[in-house]
Design a protein around this motif. Structure first.
Motif, PDB file in Angstrom:
ATOM      1  N   LEU A   1      43.995  38.071  65.849  1.00 31.28           N
ATOM      2  CA  LEU A   1      44.027  39.127  66.815  1.00 31.28           C
ATOM      3  C   LEU A   1      44.516  38.604  68.173  1.00 31.28           C
ATOM      4  N   ALA A   2      44.452  37.564  68.316  1.00 25.40           N
ATOM      5  CA  ALA A   2      44.807  36.653  69.484  1.00 25.40           C
ATOM      6  C   ALA A   2      46.177  36.603  69.551  1.00 25.40           C
ATOM      7  N   ALA A   3      46.896  36.020  68.496  1.00 28.41           N
ATOM      8  CA  ALA A   3      48.180  36.010  68.254  1.00 28.41           C
ATOM      9  C   ALA A   3      48.935  37.451  68.490  1.00 28.41           C
ATOM     10  N   LEU A   4      48.474  38.427  68.053  1.00 32.07           N
ATOM     11  CA  LEU A   4      49.090  39.815  67.808  1.00 32.07           C
ATOM     12  C   LEU A   4      48.897  40.424  69.445  1.00 32.07           C
ATOM     13  N   ALA A   5      47.697  40.121  70.010  1.00 35.62           N
ATOM     14  CA  ALA A   5      47.608  40.563  71.297  1.00 35.62           C
ATOM     15  C   ALA A   5      48.406  39.890  72.406  1.00 35.62           C
ATOM     16  N   LEU A   6      48.780  38.629  72.111  1.00 35.62           N
ATOM     17  CA  LEU A   6      49.544  37.723  73.089  1.00 35.62           C
ATOM     18  C   LEU A   6      51.024  38.137  72.789  1.00 35.62           C
ATOM     19  N   LEU A   7      51.496  38.224  71.565  1.00 34.13           N
ATOM     20  CA  LEU A   7      53.009  38.584  71.452  1.00 34.13           C
ATOM     21  C   LEU A   7      53.614  39.302  72.302  1.00 34.13           C
ATOM     22  N   PRO A   8      53.330  40.398  72.778  1.00 37.91           N
ATOM     23  CA  PRO A   8      53.948  41.165  73.679  1.00 37.91           C
ATOM     24  C   PRO A   8      54.211  40.495  75.098  1.00 37.91           C
ATOM     25  N   PHE A   9      53.475  39.661  75.548  1.00 37.30           N
ATOM     26  CA  PHE A   9      53.650  39.140  76.751  1.00 37.30           C
ATOM     27  C   PHE A   9      54.588  37.759  76.604  1.00 37.30           C
ATOM     28  N   VAL A  10      54.829  37.309  75.264  1.00 31.89           N
ATOM     29  CA  VAL A  10      55.539  36.207  75.434  1.00 31.89           C
ATOM     30  C   VAL A  10      57.001  36.207  74.247  1.00 31.89           C
ATOM     31  N   HIS A  11      56.994  37.550  74.062  1.00 32.37           N
ATOM     32  CA  HIS A  11      58.134  37.635  72.781  1.00 32.37           C
ATOM     33  C   HIS A  11      59.771  37.467  73.417  1.00 32.37           C
ATOM     34  N   ASP A  12      59.681  37.454  74.791  1.00 28.80           N
ATOM     35  CA  ASP A  12      61.062  37.362  75.265  1.00 28.80           C
ATOM     36  C   ASP A  12      61.283  35.853  75.411  1.00 28.80           C
ATOM     37  N   ASP A  13      60.493  34.916  75.335  1.00 34.02           N
ATOM     38  CA  ASP A  13      60.607  33.518  75.527  1.00 34.02           C
ATOM     39  C   ASP A  13      59.680  32.698  74.363  1.00 34.02           C
ATOM     40  N   LEU A  14      60.185  32.830  73.200  1.00 35.32           N
ATOM     41  CA  LEU A  14      59.553  32.089  72.185  1.00 35.32           C
ATOM     42  C   LEU A  14      60.073  30.649  71.726  1.00 35.32           C
ATOM     43  N   ALA A  15      61.129  30.108  72.419  1.00 35.66           N
ATOM     44  CA  ALA A  15      61.775  28.989  72.045  1.00 35.66           C
ATOM     45  C   ALA A  15      61.019  27.941  72.602  1.00 35.66           C
ATOM     46  N   VAL A  16      60.672  26.995  71.811  1.00 34.21           N
ATOM     47  CA  VAL A  16      60.114  25.610  72.366  1.00 34.21           C
ATOM     48  C   VAL A  16      60.807  24.443  71.854  1.00 34.21           C
ATOM     49  N   THR A  17      60.457  23.191  72.193  1.00 33.16           N
ATOM     50  CA  THR A  17      61.336  22.051  72.024  1.00 33.16           C
ATOM     51  C   THR A  17      60.740  21.392  70.924  1.00 33.16           C
ATOM     52  N   PRO A  18      61.228  20.436  70.017  1.00 35.78           N
ATOM     53  CA  PRO A  18      60.468  20.035  69.244  1.00 35.78           C
ATOM     54  C   PRO A  18      59.232  19.228  69.160  1.00 35.78           C
TER      55      PRO A  18
ATOM     56  N   LEU B   1      49.300  18.308  77.404  1.00 32.94           N
ATOM     57  CA  LEU B   1      50.676  17.645  76.997  1.00 32.94           C
ATOM     58  C   LEU B   1      51.813  18.665  77.178  1.00 32.94           C
ATOM     59  N   LEU B   2      51.607  19.982  77.063  1.00 39.30           N
ATOM     60  CA  LEU B   2      52.617  21.165  77.036  1.00 39.30           C
ATOM     61  C   LEU B   2      52.952  21.623  78.596  1.00 39.30           C
ATOM     62  N   SER B   3      54.224  21.757  78.487  1.00 37.76           N
ATOM     63  CA  SER B   3      54.780  22.393  79.952  1.00 37.76           C
ATOM     64  C   SER B   3      54.935  23.853  79.685  1.00 37.76           C
ATOM     65  N   GLU B   4      54.724  24.355  78.463  1.00 37.31           N
ATOM     66  CA  GLU B   4      54.937  25.891  78.445  1.00 37.31           C
ATOM     67  C   GLU B   4      53.826  26.657  79.228  1.00 37.31           C
ATOM     68  N   PRO B   5      54.112  27.750  79.456  1.00 38.43           N
ATOM     69  CA  PRO B   5      53.116  28.741  80.288  1.00 38.43           C
ATOM     70  C   PRO B   5      52.009  28.955  79.322  1.00 38.43           C
ATOM     71  N   PRO B   6      50.736  28.958  79.701  1.00 37.44           N
ATOM     72  CA  PRO B   6      49.380  29.120  78.923  1.00 37.44           C
ATOM     73  C   PRO B   6      49.310  30.243  78.000  1.00 37.44           C
ATOM     74  N   LEU B   7      49.906  31.414  78.309  1.00 39.71           N
ATOM     75  CA  LEU B   7      49.864  32.420  77.122  1.00 39.71           C
ATOM     76  C   LEU B   7      50.704  32.184  76.105  1.00 39.71           C
ATOM     77  N   LYS B   8      51.972  31.655  76.282  1.00 41.09           N
ATOM     78  CA  LYS B   8      52.793  31.108  75.107  1.00 41.09           C
ATOM     79  C   LYS B   8      52.102  29.918  74.523  1.00 41.09           C
TER      80      LYS B   8
ATOM     81  N   ALA C   1      48.911  29.611  74.036  1.00 39.76           N
ATOM     82  CA  ALA C   1      47.746  30.398  73.381  1.00 39.76           C
ATOM     83  C   ALA C   1      48.190  31.005  72.127  1.00 39.76           C
ATOM     84  N   PHE C   2      49.469  31.796  72.298  1.00 34.43           N
ATOM     85  CA  PHE C   2      50.098  32.414  71.199  1.00 34.43           C
ATOM     86  C   PHE C   2      50.347  31.542  70.099  1.00 34.43           C
ATOM     87  N   TYR C   3      50.921  30.258  70.345  1.00 32.33           N
ATOM     88  CA  TYR C   3      51.428  29.523  69.045  1.00 32.33           C
ATOM     89  C   TYR C   3      50.298  28.717  68.583  1.00 32.33           C
TER      90      TYR C   3
END
Length: 203
Positions: free
Chosen positions: A166-183, A16-23, A25-27
């Motif tokens: 651990l998953a969230a911390l490991a993924l954060l460097p890959f997604v920190h520039d684009d953390l915005a999501v729609t409601p 259902l989500l249009s966001e990239p997979p790593l983003k 997985a992070f959230y």
């Protein structure tokens, strides 16, 4: 049964989500970590090899499953990931000292034949990326199951909780520039973390 029902919503939620997979997985892992901390309040009293392996394998399993679900059908990703039980059957005699019966060999052979059907047809550079990611995820899932069998009780609760951390911390460097999501995405991601992972593991 309720845990299985919640787990089964993972593929639908991710699709259902249009966001990239790593983003995603992070959230998913970040919200799951918060939920699991509130549910279990896990305490780590010993940092055993099985505990550390369980955390790392679970974090990798979570991430590769999202990749697989985005790159192939949810049905393919889920079926192939849960073929991890095959790897558990094969590894149990060596890791857990459990006997390997003839019926287990039959089950493994049938499962391998089923998995091979996913790769019938023309092979393209990206054509089977999702299936391969799902198989990798199944391997990490098997390691998680074996680690949980070694770390019973509170150790198991801590493994799934800190695995999400651990998953969230490991993924954060890959997604920190684009953390915005729609409601809408925030609502789906919260469901995936709190209920699809947190609620399922609590059950």
């Amino acid at each position: 049964a309720a845990a299985a029902l919640l787990w089964s919503t993972g593929g639908v939620g991710i699709k259902l989500l249009s966001e990239p997979p790593l983003k995603i997985a992070f959230y998913r892992s970040a919200t799951a970590a918060v939920a699991l901390f509130l549910i279990f309040r896990p305490r780590v009293w010993r940092w055993t090899p099985a505990f550390l392996i369980g955390i790392a394998s679970y974090a990798a399993c979570l991430t590769t499953f999202v990749l697989a679900t985005k790159w192939t059908s949810a049905a393919n990703a889920i079926f192939l990931q849960y073929s991890g039980v095959v790897w558990v059957l094969l590894a149990s005699p060596f890791v857990l000292k459990e006997p390997f019966h003839r019926r287990d060999a039959t089950a493994v052979a049938v499962a391998f034949c089923g998995m091979l059907l996913f790769f019938v047809g023309k092979f393209e550079s990206r054509g089977h990326a999702g299936e391969i990611a799902a198989l990798v995820s199944s391997g990490f899932f098997a390691i998680l199951v074996l680690a949980l069998r070694r770390e019973r009780g509170g150790g198991s609760e801590a493994v799934v909780t800190y695995g999400n951390v651990l998953a969230a911390l490991a993924l954060l460097p890959f997604v920190h520039d684009d953390l915005a999501v729609t409601p809408r995405s925030a609502l789906v991601l919260t469901f995936l973390g709190v209920l699809q992972i947190g609620g399922a593991y609590a059950l």
